[in-house]
Motif scaffolding. Structure first.
Motif, mmCIF file in Angstrom:
data_model
loop_
_atom_site.group_PDB
_atom_site.id
_atom_site.type_symbol
_atom_site.label_atom_id
_atom_site.label_comp_id
_atom_site.label_asym_id
_atom_site.label_seq_id
_atom_site.Cartn_x
_atom_site.Cartn_y
_atom_site.Cartn_z
ATOM 1 N N VAL A 8 41.602 -7.602 12.917
ATOM 2 C CA VAL A 8 40.676 -8.460 13.651
ATOM 3 C C VAL A 8 39.259 -8.285 13.113
ATOM 4 C CG1 VAL A 8 39.614 -8.894 15.895
ATOM 5 C CG2 VAL A 8 42.088 -8.553 15.740
ATOM 6 N N VAL A 9 38.827 -7.047 12.966
ATOM 7 C CA VAL A 9 37.486 -6.778 12.443
ATOM 8 C C VAL A 9 37.354 -7.309 11.019
ATOM 9 C CG1 VAL A 9 35.839 -4.966 11.842
ATOM 10 C CG2 VAL A 9 37.179 -4.786 13.942
ATOM 11 N N VAL B 105 51.938 -22.255 11.556
ATOM 12 C CA VAL B 105 51.790 -22.013 10.119
ATOM 13 C C VAL B 105 51.721 -20.505 9.881
ATOM 14 C CG1 VAL B 105 50.595 -24.187 9.694
ATOM 15 C CG2 VAL B 105 49.257 -22.134 10.202
ATOM 16 N N ARG B 106 52.032 -20.119 8.667
ATOM 17 C CA ARG B 106 51.934 -18.714 8.295
ATOM 18 C C ARG B 106 50.687 -18.465 7.462
ATOM 19 N NH1 ARG B 106 51.458 -16.988 3.508
ATOM 20 N NH2 ARG B 106 53.538 -17.260 2.639
ATOM 21 N N ILE B 107 49.854 -17.554 7.927
ATOM 22 C CA ILE B 107 48.742 -17.038 7.128
ATOM 23 C C ILE B 107 48.795 -15.522 7.262
ATOM 24 C CG2 ILE B 107 46.255 -16.961 6.756
ATOM 25 C CD1 ILE B 107 46.029 -19.682 8.118
ATOM 26 N N TYR B 108 48.957 -14.839 6.152
ATOM 27 C CA TYR B 108 49.017 -13.385 6.203
ATOM 28 C C TYR B 108 47.684 -12.795 6.661
ATOM 29 C CZ TYR B 108 53.393 -13.221 3.469
ATOM 30 O OH TYR B 108 54.694 -13.345 3.032
ATOM 31 N N ASN B 109 47.750 -11.672 7.371
ATOM 32 C CA ASN B 109 46.546 -10.858 7.534
ATOM 33 C C ASN B 109 46.059 -10.443 6.155
ATOM 34 O OD1 ASN B 109 46.600 -10.912 10.346
ATOM 35 N ND2 ASN B 109 47.836 -9.064 10.494
ATOM 36 N N GLY B 110 44.775 -10.148 6.042
ATOM 37 C CA GLY B 110 44.246 -9.806 4.724
ATOM 38 C C GLY B 110 43.402 -8.555 4.745
ATOM 39 N N LEU B 111 42.984 -8.157 3.559
ATOM 40 C CA LEU B 111 42.125 -6.989 3.376
ATOM 41 C C LEU B 111 40.908 -7.370 2.554
ATOM 42 C CD1 LEU B 111 44.561 -4.096 2.378
ATOM 43 C CD2 LEU B 111 43.544 -4.491 4.620
ATOM 44 N N ASP B 112 39.823 -6.644 2.773
ATOM 45 C CA ASP B 112 38.660 -6.715 1.903
ATOM 46 C C ASP B 112 38.987 -5.883 0.662
ATOM 47 O OD1 ASP B 112 36.279 -6.410 0.553
ATOM 48 O OD2 ASP B 112 35.110 -5.847 2.309
ATOM 49 N N LEU C 20 53.913 -6.913 10.174
ATOM 50 C CA LEU C 20 53.560 -6.375 8.852
ATOM 51 C C LEU C 20 52.510 -5.301 9.090
ATOM 52 C CD1 LEU C 20 53.277 -9.397 6.374
ATOM 53 C CD2 LEU C 20 54.812 -7.452 6.213
ATOM 54 N N PRO C 21 52.883 -4.029 9.151
ATOM 55 C CA PRO C 21 51.906 -2.986 9.467
ATOM 56 C C PRO C 21 50.726 -2.992 8.508
ATOM 57 C CG PRO C 21 54.133 -2.113 9.540
ATOM 58 C CD PRO C 21 54.244 -3.496 8.971
ATOM 59 N N THR C 22 49.521 -3.019 9.063
ATOM 60 C CA THR C 22 48.317 -3.076 8.233
ATOM 61 C C THR C 22 48.226 -1.888 7.301
ATOM 62 O OG1 THR C 22 47.176 -4.302 9.978
ATOM 63 C CG2 THR C 22 45.798 -3.257 8.313
ATOM 64 N N VAL C 23 48.717 -0.731 7.730
ATOM 65 C CA VAL C 23 48.612 0.456 6.874
ATOM 66 C C VAL C 23 49.388 0.270 5.578
ATOM 67 C CG1 VAL C 23 50.572 1.718 7.882
ATOM 68 C CG2 VAL C 23 48.634 2.972 6.887
ATOM 69 N N LEU C 24 50.453 -0.526 5.594
ATOM 70 C CA LEU C 24 51.162 -0.821 4.345
ATOM 71 C C LEU C 24 50.281 -1.629 3.394
ATOM 72 C CD1 LEU C 24 54.787 -1.699 5.530
ATOM 73 C CD2 LEU C 24 54.143 0.162 3.994
ATOM 74 N N LEU C 25 49.579 -2.622 3.944
ATOM 75 C CA LEU C 25 48.648 -3.396 3.114
ATOM 76 C C LEU C 25 47.599 -2.486 2.497
ATOM 77 C CD1 LEU C 25 47.863 -6.499 5.399
ATOM 78 C CD2 LEU C 25 49.755 -6.200 3.829
ATOM 79 N N GLU C 26 47.039 -1.606 3.328
ATOM 80 C CA GLU C 26 45.967 -0.724 2.869
ATOM 81 C C GLU C 26 46.460 0.218 1.786
ATOM 82 O OE1 GLU C 26 43.514 -0.691 7.136
ATOM 83 O OE2 GLU C 26 44.801 0.994 6.585
ATOM 84 N N ALA C 27 47.635 0.805 2.003
ATOM 85 C CA ALA C 27 48.179 1.736 1.018
ATOM 86 C C ALA C 27 48.456 1.038 -0.304
ATOM 87 C CB ALA C 27 49.457 2.377 1.560
ATOM 88 N N GLU D 189 46.665 -8.487 -4.117
ATOM 89 C CA GLU D 189 45.645 -9.373 -4.658
ATOM 90 C C GLU D 189 46.076 -10.831 -4.578
ATOM 91 O OE1 GLU D 189 44.853 -7.980 -8.591
ATOM 92 O OE2 GLU D 189 43.672 -6.248 -7.906
ATOM 93 N N ARG D 190 47.362 -11.108 -4.782
ATOM 94 C CA ARG D 190 47.842 -12.490 -4.746
ATOM 95 C C ARG D 190 47.881 -13.062 -3.339
ATOM 96 N NH1 ARG D 190 51.883 -10.677 -8.288
ATOM 97 N NH2 ARG D 190 53.456 -10.758 -6.632
ATOM 98 N N ASN D 191 48.383 -12.280 -2.390
ATOM 99 C CA ASN D 191 48.735 -12.851 -1.087
ATOM 100 C C ASN D 191 47.911 -12.363 0.097
ATOM 101 O OD1 ASN D 191 50.745 -14.166 -2.436
ATOM 102 N ND2 ASN D 191 52.446 -13.164 -1.409
ATOM 103 N N PHE D 192 47.135 -11.290 -0.077
ATOM 104 C CA PHE D 192 46.520 -10.662 1.086
ATOM 105 C C PHE D 192 45.014 -10.468 0.944
ATOM 106 C CE2 PHE D 192 50.988 -9.610 1.091
ATOM 107 C CZ PHE D 192 51.353 -9.802 2.413
ATOM 108 N N ASP D 193 44.377 -11.298 0.146
ATOM 109 C CA ASP D 193 42.920 -11.272 0.010
ATOM 110 C C ASP D 193 42.313 -11.941 1.242
ATOM 111 O OD1 ASP D 193 40.240 -11.778 -0.586
ATOM 112 O OD2 ASP D 193 40.636 -12.257 -2.689
ATOM 113 N N ILE D 194 41.549 -11.193 2.007
ATOM 114 C CA ILE D 194 41.024 -11.721 3.269
ATOM 115 C C ILE D 194 40.094 -12.903 3.055
ATOM 116 C CG2 ILE D 194 39.060 -10.123 3.363
ATOM 117 C CD1 ILE D 194 41.133 -11.591 6.306
ATOM 118 N N ASN D 195 39.397 -12.950 1.950
ATOM 119 C CA ASN D 195 38.475 -14.073 1.731
ATOM 120 C C ASN D 195 39.233 -15.385 1.622
ATOM 121 O OD1 ASN D 195 36.058 -12.518 1.712
ATOM 122 N ND2 ASN D 195 36.567 -11.808 -0.342
#
Length: 432
Positions: free
Chosen positions: A44-45, A217-224, A332-339, A401-407
């Protein structure tokens, strides 16, 4: 329902951020959240910060009090004001006063109130407060996270204020066996659009709701990705890491049993579990009964920066998610994205949307859930094969980088906001 492997291509009608910047929203957007901030809801943040970086003006509406002592390290960067909406109303006069304000202030307020017949008094009072704030401050769209109370209030408030709303459904709000119905189909029907965070969720809801899922619709959560810059992979040591709340769906009891089996076979593996929750005493007893006090540590909750440091230095992240007896599960646990963004090899299980991220043998190792022997074998395999760890590290980062870029993903969400606002203005002009 079987797990779903789909290609990298977006498989939904989620709008892509367009070159002509049509996803610019003319007006403020309000985020309606049950609690804010919440330690486990880093997404969310991250999403709010991406919107603000793109110039979107936001306000946050929090419906319940804060219950935690640990927060995200980047929380202080959020500029949006936080409106803490009262959730206790002592007298009937308070509610009647709010109803009168809605009747006298909001466009079509009395007609909207007359049409609402499926709300509790608390939800209705909070929705009126949010709607009045939207009317006063030029908020043109509401977005909620989770399809439960936050979307209930956003839906009512949008109706009262004559604006649009959308929401993101994650996991528990889709699968948990609630005492009261979530009314997901009705919420999707009334929304300008509804988002979910995995192709697995999307397929499940399409099967469950049929035509009622047409706005989903599906939009993945993303990371900075700048914040989660990749760390060079180093295959060293035998300590593995797990991160999450100490609750059933995280599967940490299965992990502890896997560690016991590895130790019994002579492995030097040790495990560090970061997090807090209702299952702490049960897990601590399991550790003691297996004589694993020197092998498994329950470290409690840590600040996000400390979690990131742990991810950068561990041999692997293990995320042994299971389906809870009450239907609760991770999406989709966020910690997996981060790791994976940091380049840390991951081992996880084949439930919900996880195989879309942890693709077995390609971006991570994925084993059947509630299978401690399979989990132990995957951990052992990764510990013994540094070349495999390097390959998974590289491929995992590339997938993020392909699917989870928050921008990019937040821009898709703003496109939804903009389309909803524009369509609503056209509709209102037509009515006028």
């Amino acid at each position: 329902m079987t797990n779903i492997h789909l290609s990298d291509a977006r498989t939904t009608d989620a709008p892509s951020p367009s070159a002509n910047h049509s996803h610019t929203v003319s007006g403020k957007v309000g985020y309606v959240l049950k609690r804010y901030p919440r330690y486990s809801e880093t997404f969310v943040v991250t999403e709010i910060l991406a919107h603000e970086a793109a110039g979107l003006e936001l306000e946050i509406f929090a419906l319940r009090s804060v219950e935690e002592a640990y927060f995200q390290d980047n929380l202080g960067k959020v500029r949006a004001p936080v409106n803490r909406i009262p959730d206790r109303f002592r007298t009937p006069d308070t509610l009647w006063s709010l109803i009168c304000q809605a009747r006298d202030t909001l466009p079509g307020g009395w007609a909207a109130l007359h049409a609402i017949n499926d709300a509790t008094g608390r939800d209705m009072a909070q929705a009126i407060i949010v709607a009045l704030a939207c009317h006063e401050r030029g908020i043109v769209h509401l977005h909620a996270h989770f399809a439960t109370v936050s979307t209930t209030v956003a839906r009512l408030a949008a109706r009262l204020a004559g604006i649009t709303y959308s929401f993101t459904a994650h996991a528990k709000d889709i699968y948990y066996n609630y005492d009261e119905p979530v009314a997901l189909a009705a919420k999707i029907n009334d929304a300008a659009a509804a988002v979910t965070v995995s192709d697995y969720n999307l397929a499940h809801l399409q099967e469950r709701l049929g035509p009622g899922a047409r706005k989903l619709v599906r939009i993945y959560n993303g990371l900075d990705l700048e914040r989660f810059a990749r760390t060079p992979f180093i295959a060293a040591g035998h300590e593995i890491l797990a991160v999450g709340r100490l609750i059933e769906k995280k599967g940490f009891d299965v992990l502890i049993e896997a560690v016991r089996r590895l130790r019994a076979n002579g492995s030097k593996v040790s495990c560090r579990i970061i997090g807090e929750g209702e299952a702490r005493a049960q897990l601590q007893a399991q550790i003691a009964n297996a004589a694993l006090e020197d092998a498994v540590r329950l470290d409690g909750p840590l600040a996000q920066g400390e979690v990131m440091s742990a991810l950068r230095t561990t041999t692997m992240l293990v995320c042994p998610c299971v389906l809870g007896e009450d239907g609760n599960r991770d999406g989709l646990p966020t910690v997996l994205l981060e790791a994976m963004a940091l380049g840390t090899p991951c081992v996880s299980t084949d439930i919900t949307g996880i195989p879309e991220l942890v693709r077995d043998g390609e971006t991570g190792l994925c084993v059947p859930s509630r299978d401690p022997q399979a989990l132990a074998e995957a951990i052992s395999r990764l510990l013994a094969d540094p070349a495999l760890g390097q390959r998974l590290s590289n491929a995992g980062r590339m997938l993020i980088e392909r699917n989870f870029d928050i921008n990019r993903n937040a821009a898709c969400l703003r496109e939804i906001f903009a389309q909803a606002v524009n369509a609503n203005r056209v509709k209102q002009r037509g009515v006028a």
